[in-house]
Motif scaffolding. Structure first.
Motif, PDB file in Angstrom:
ATOM      1  N   PRO A  50      -2.364   5.291  30.911  1.00 17.71           N
ATOM      2  CA  PRO A  50      -3.575   4.516  30.617  1.00 17.71           C
ATOM      3  C   PRO A  50      -3.349   3.622  29.402  1.00 17.71           C
ATOM      4  O   PRO A  50      -2.470   3.893  28.576  1.00 17.71           O
ATOM      5  N   PRO A  51      -4.140   2.548  29.266  1.00 13.56           N
ATOM      6  CA  PRO A  51      -3.954   1.667  28.114  1.00 13.56           C
ATOM      7  C   PRO A  51      -4.351   2.369  26.818  1.00 13.56           C
ATOM      8  O   PRO A  51      -5.198   3.269  26.820  1.00 13.56           O
ATOM      9  N   PRO A  52      -3.756   1.979  25.697  1.00 11.84           N
ATOM     10  CA  PRO A  52      -4.113   2.615  24.427  1.00 11.84           C
ATOM     11  C   PRO A  52      -5.555   2.269  24.040  1.00 11.84           C
ATOM     12  O   PRO A  52      -6.089   1.235  24.430  1.00 11.84           O
ATOM     13  N   VAL A  53      -6.156   3.135  23.250  1.00 13.99           N
ATOM     14  CA  VAL A  53      -7.562   2.971  22.856  1.00 13.99           C
ATOM     15  C   VAL A  53      -7.775   1.661  22.117  1.00 13.99           C
ATOM     16  O   VAL A  53      -8.758   0.956  22.345  1.00 13.99           O
ATOM     17  N   TRP A  54      -6.853   1.283  21.217  1.00 13.97           N
ATOM     18  CA  TRP A  54      -7.021   0.053  20.458  1.00 13.97           C
ATOM     19  C   TRP A  54      -7.098  -1.167  21.368  1.00 13.97           C
ATOM     20  O   TRP A  54      -7.824  -2.116  21.084  1.00 13.97           O
ATOM     21  N   ALA A  55      -6.370  -1.139  22.501  1.00 13.39           N
ATOM     22  CA  ALA A  55      -6.408  -2.273  23.429  1.00 13.39           C
ATOM     23  C   ALA A  55      -7.758  -2.352  24.125  1.00 13.39           C
ATOM     24  O   ALA A  55      -8.300  -3.443  24.335  1.00 13.39           O
ATOM     25  N   ILE A  56      -8.331  -1.215  24.456  1.00 14.03           N
ATOM     26  CA  ILE A  56      -9.653  -1.195  25.095  1.00 14.03           C
ATOM     27  C   ILE A  56     -10.703  -1.733  24.130  1.00 14.03           C
ATOM     28  O   ILE A  56     -11.560  -2.540  24.510  1.00 14.03           O
ATOM     29  N   ILE A  57     -10.639  -1.309  22.863  1.00 15.19           N
ATOM     30  CA  ILE A  57     -11.605  -1.783  21.853  1.00 15.19           C
ATOM     31  C   ILE A  57     -11.465  -3.289  21.650  1.00 15.19           C
ATOM     32  O   ILE A  57     -12.461  -4.018  21.579  1.00 15.19           O
ATOM     33  N   LEU A  58     -10.248  -3.782  21.564  1.00 17.44           N
ATOM     34  CA  LEU A  58     -10.011  -5.207  21.357  1.00 17.44           C
ATOM     35  C   LEU A  58     -10.570  -6.033  22.514  1.00 17.44           C
ATOM     36  O   LEU A  58     -11.246  -7.051  22.293  1.00 17.44           O
ATOM     37  N   VAL A  59     -10.330  -5.610  23.739  1.00 12.13           N
ATOM     38  CA  VAL A  59     -10.840  -6.335  24.905  1.00 12.13           C
ATOM     39  C   VAL A  59     -12.358  -6.280  24.941  1.00 12.13           C
ATOM     40  O   VAL A  59     -13.031  -7.289  25.204  1.00 12.13           O
ATOM     41  N   ALA A  60     -12.941  -5.123  24.669  1.00 13.11           N
ATOM     42  CA  ALA A  60     -14.405  -5.001  24.669  1.00 13.11           C
ATOM     43  C   ALA A  60     -15.022  -5.877  23.586  1.00 13.11           C
ATOM     44  O   ALA A  60     -16.042  -6.555  23.815  1.00 13.11           O
ATOM     45  N   ALA A  61     -14.439  -5.907  22.387  1.00 10.40           N
ATOM     46  CA  ALA A  61     -14.967  -6.730  21.293  1.00 10.40           C
ATOM     47  C   ALA A  61     -14.881  -8.204  21.653  1.00 10.40           C
ATOM     48  O   ALA A  61     -15.819  -8.978  21.388  1.00 10.40           O
ATOM     49  N   ALA A  62     -13.792  -8.625  22.265  1.00  5.72           N
ATOM     50  CA  ALA A  62     -13.648 -10.029  22.646  1.00  5.72           C
ATOM     51  C   ALA A  62     -14.637 -10.393  23.745  1.00  5.72           C
ATOM     52  O   ALA A  62     -15.253 -11.465  23.716  1.00  5.72           O
ATOM     53  N   PHE A  63     -14.823  -9.503  24.687  1.00  5.90           N
ATOM     54  CA  PHE A  63     -15.720  -9.783  25.816  1.00  5.90           C
ATOM     55  C   PHE A  63     -17.183  -9.831  25.378  1.00  5.90           C
ATOM     56  O   PHE A  63     -17.916 -10.746  25.730  1.00  5.90           O
ATOM     57  N   PHE A  64     -17.600  -8.836  24.598  1.00  4.95           N
ATOM     58  CA  PHE A  64     -19.000  -8.770  24.198  1.00  4.95           C
ATOM     59  C   PHE A  64     -19.286  -9.556  22.912  1.00  4.95           C
ATOM     60  O   PHE A  64     -20.399  -9.993  22.678  1.00  4.95           O
ATOM     61  N   GLY A  65     -18.277  -9.748  22.069  1.00  6.31           N
ATOM     62  CA  GLY A  65     -18.479 -10.441  20.799  1.00  6.31           C
ATOM     63  C   GLY A  65     -18.502 -11.947  20.930  1.00  6.31           C
ATOM     64  O   GLY A  65     -19.200 -12.639  20.169  1.00  6.31           O
ATOM     65  N   PHE A  66     -17.774 -12.519  21.869  1.00  3.98           N
ATOM     66  CA  PHE A  66     -17.707 -13.961  22.006  1.00  3.98           C
ATOM     67  C   PHE A  66     -19.068 -14.591  22.287  1.00  3.98           C
ATOM     68  O   PHE A  66     -19.428 -15.592  21.667  1.00  3.98           O
TER      69      PHE A  66
END
Length: 138
Positions: free
Chosen positions: A114-130
């Motif tokens: 599975p992908p590392p946790v930091w990668a999931i957080i980064l993608v979620a922040a970019a998706f919801f933060g933009f």
């Protein structure tokens, strides 16, 4: 069943097709005979330089190979019996589990991880933060 001899497919093979494929094998050349059952299982024979065949088969996702190469007559017998769905083909030579499939490589272990946790957080922040950036004053 389907028979493939060096890439040429025969959708309705008969005993004589297998016999012809083995008898017509050119000396010193490569030959690959693949007999596919109606499912995912298959058996294949690969001609080696010394004129003998290396047999292997896949059944229920597990791969097995002949412990030693077999002569053309034995390869013919095994393939014909497999085509005719005669279970005696298994007794014609000794098959062992193919060990190359038992130990997955490091690369395949990485792909299946599975992908590392930091990668999931980064993608979620970019998706919801933009979209939130559009509400900031300019």
């Amino acid at each position: 069943m389907k028979l493939s001899v060096d890439g040429k497919v025969n959708a309705g093979p008969e005993n004589r097709d297998i016999e012809r494929a083995i008898d017509a094998a050119p000396a010193g050349a490569s030959r690959h005979i693949h007999l596919q059952s109606n499912g995912d299982d298959f058996i294949e024979a690969v001609l080696e330089k010394d004129g003998r065949y290396r047999l292997s088969f896949v059944e229920d996702g597990e791969r097995f190979q002949s412990a030693d190469p077999v002569d053309p007559e034995k390869a013919r017998t095994v393939l014909v019996e497999y085509l005719n769905q005669d279970s005696d083909w298994r007794r014609e030579c000794r098959f062992v589990a193919d060990e190359s499939d038992e130990t997955p490589s490091i690369d395949s272990a990485r792909i299946n991880a599975p992908p590392p946790v930091w990668a999931i957080i980064l993608v979620a922040a970019a998706f919801f933060g933009f979209p939130l950036l559009s509400f900031l004053p300019v």
